[in-house]
Design an enzyme around this catalytic site. Structure first.
Site, PDB file in Angstrom:
ATOM      1  N   HIS A  84     -16.075 -46.874 -11.412  1.00  0.00           N
ATOM      2  CA  HIS A  84     -14.908 -47.780 -11.004  1.00  0.00           C
ATOM      3  C   HIS A  84     -13.904 -47.617 -12.229  1.00  0.00           C
ATOM      4  O   HIS A  84     -12.582 -47.914 -11.848  1.00  0.00           O
ATOM      5  CB  HIS A  84     -15.375 -49.330 -11.247  1.00  0.00           C
ATOM      6  CG  HIS A  84     -16.727 -49.347 -10.255  1.00  0.00           C
ATOM      7  ND1 HIS A  84     -16.493 -49.415  -8.966  1.00  0.00           N
ATOM      8  CD2 HIS A  84     -17.760 -49.860 -10.496  1.00  0.00           C
ATOM      9  CE1 HIS A  84     -17.585 -49.529  -8.237  1.00  0.00           C
ATOM     10  NE2 HIS A  84     -18.554 -50.102  -9.296  1.00  0.00           N
ATOM     11  N   HIS A 109     -11.499 -50.657 -21.420  1.00  0.00           N
ATOM     12  CA  HIS A 109     -11.773 -49.635 -20.215  1.00  0.00           C
ATOM     13  C   HIS A 109     -10.263 -49.721 -19.593  1.00  0.00           C
ATOM     14  O   HIS A 109      -9.399 -50.414 -20.087  1.00  0.00           O
ATOM     15  CB  HIS A 109     -12.661 -50.001 -19.007  1.00  0.00           C
ATOM     16  CG  HIS A 109     -12.351 -51.367 -18.739  1.00  0.00           C
ATOM     17  ND1 HIS A 109     -12.947 -52.824 -19.248  1.00  0.00           N
ATOM     18  CD2 HIS A 109     -11.730 -52.059 -17.630  1.00  0.00           C
ATOM     19  CE1 HIS A 109     -12.779 -53.647 -18.750  1.00  0.00           C
ATOM     20  NE2 HIS A 109     -11.832 -53.506 -17.729  1.00  0.00           N
ATOM     21  N   HIS A 111      -7.229 -49.325 -16.341  1.00  0.00           N
ATOM     22  CA  HIS A 111      -6.632 -49.605 -14.663  1.00  0.00           C
ATOM     23  C   HIS A 111      -5.499 -48.794 -14.355  1.00  0.00           C
ATOM     24  O   HIS A 111      -4.529 -49.074 -15.035  1.00  0.00           O
ATOM     25  CB  HIS A 111      -6.856 -51.068 -14.304  1.00  0.00           C
ATOM     26  CG  HIS A 111      -7.949 -51.865 -14.483  1.00  0.00           C
ATOM     27  ND1 HIS A 111      -9.015 -51.937 -13.519  1.00  0.00           N
ATOM     28  CD2 HIS A 111      -8.670 -52.195 -15.692  1.00  0.00           C
ATOM     29  CE1 HIS A 111      -9.860 -52.479 -13.802  1.00  0.00           C
ATOM     30  NE2 HIS A 111      -9.818 -52.994 -15.153  1.00  0.00           N
ATOM     31  N   HIS A 128      -8.082 -52.954 -20.902  1.00  0.00           N
ATOM     32  CA  HIS A 128      -8.639 -54.197 -21.186  1.00  0.00           C
ATOM     33  C   HIS A 128      -9.753 -54.046 -22.533  1.00  0.00           C
ATOM     34  O   HIS A 128     -10.652 -53.386 -22.115  1.00  0.00           O
ATOM     35  CB  HIS A 128      -9.438 -54.584 -20.036  1.00  0.00           C
ATOM     36  CG  HIS A 128      -8.433 -55.143 -18.985  1.00  0.00           C
ATOM     37  ND1 HIS A 128      -8.804 -55.322 -17.603  1.00  0.00           N
ATOM     38  CD2 HIS A 128      -7.271 -55.190 -18.852  1.00  0.00           C
ATOM     39  CE1 HIS A 128      -7.817 -55.670 -16.753  1.00  0.00           C
ATOM     40  NE2 HIS A 128      -6.843 -55.530 -17.526  1.00  0.00           N
ATOM     41  N   THR A 195     -11.892 -59.275 -13.562  1.00  0.00           N
ATOM     42  CA  THR A 195     -11.180 -58.721 -12.295  1.00  0.00           C
ATOM     43  C   THR A 195     -11.920 -57.820 -11.542  1.00  0.00           C
ATOM     44  O   THR A 195     -11.400 -57.206 -10.565  1.00  0.00           O
ATOM     45  CB  THR A 195     -10.102 -57.755 -12.938  1.00  0.00           C
ATOM     46  OG1 THR A 195     -10.720 -56.737 -13.671  1.00  0.00           O
ATOM     47  CG2 THR A 195      -9.253 -58.620 -13.869  1.00  0.00           C
TER      48      THR A 195
END
Length: 243
Positions: A84, A109, A111, A128, A195
């Protein structure tokens, strides 16, 4: 613009630290993307304090906020591709002091593009930094990235070689975690959620105003490895965003 003379946000929910819950049941594709996450966790559909959000700078609420006090002394432990995101696990003492208590950095991590937006606009990348206090309550520091050559050498050490899906790598170089953050640490604050499923609420969100920078080549490397992994912004409902 509204004004708060005191800042008191009660957060009593104990939240999981891993974003890999129900890992095979959700993702960002046509058949398992954010619109389907309610089948994994009802909170993703029915929660009233969901993240990410759009930060509209002309509707912010002024507040006397505590400064963010970081004490990052530890090191990167390893880098994992969990299917992910690219997640960086850490070791040693790495704390954030906010609301008169310490939150320990558990992992950070990425995004692509950013999940939180500013005046409706996404940044090409968002990191994050996930912290937890002794009760398991979370505080997430979000750092936006712009494309540019003033990158952090520490970030280069992390993204130079990225693991394939379900793989973990150990970095050969030490990484100074504090250098991953902007020098100026003014921030927006709101009460939100994870999220990703289970979308648990009660998370302190601290979105740094100043961006970091990442070269186009590194951004492309991260994006191609993770794919687009940003949840759309969620309704603000009755919440305030503090400046």
């Amino acid at each position: 613009m509204k004004t708060l003379t005191t800042l008191s946000i009660a957060l009593v929910t104990t939240l999981p630290l891993s974003i890999s819950a129900h890992a095979e049941a959700w993702g960002y594709g046509d058949n398992n993307g954010p619109s389907t996450w309610g089948a994994v966790s009802a909170t993703c559909d029915k929660g009233q304090n969901q993240s990410p959000v759009d930060i509209e700078t002309n509707t912010l609420t002024s507040a006397k906020k505590q400064p963010l006090a970081f004490d990052y002394q530890g090191q990167v432990k390893n880098v994992i591709n969990n299917g992910h995101t690219i997640q960086v696990n850490v070791s040693g003492k790495n704390t954030l002091h906010i609301d008169d208590q310490d939150f320990e950095l558990k992992q950070f991590h990425f995004h692509t593009p950013s999940e939180n937006t500013i005046n409706g606009k996404s940044a090409p990348l968002e990191a994050h930094f996930v912290h937890a206090n002794e009760k398991g309550q979370l505080a997430v520091v979000a750092v936006m990235y712009r494309e540019g050559e003033r990158e952090s050498a520490q970030l280069d050490s992390i993204v130079h070689t990225l693991p394939a899906k379900a793989q973990t790598i150990t970095l050969e170089k030490e990484v100074n975690l504090d250098d991953l953050l902007p020098r100026v640490k003014d921030y927006y604050r709101y009460n939100g959620s994870l999220t990703t499923p289970p979308c648990s609420e009660g998370v302190r969100w601290l979105v740094l105003r100043d961006p970091q920078f990442i070269p186009k080549s590194q951004l492309k490397r991260l994006s191609s490895t993770m794919g687009e992994n940003a949840r759309p912004t969620q309704a603000l409902n009755a919440r305030l965003i503090l400046e």
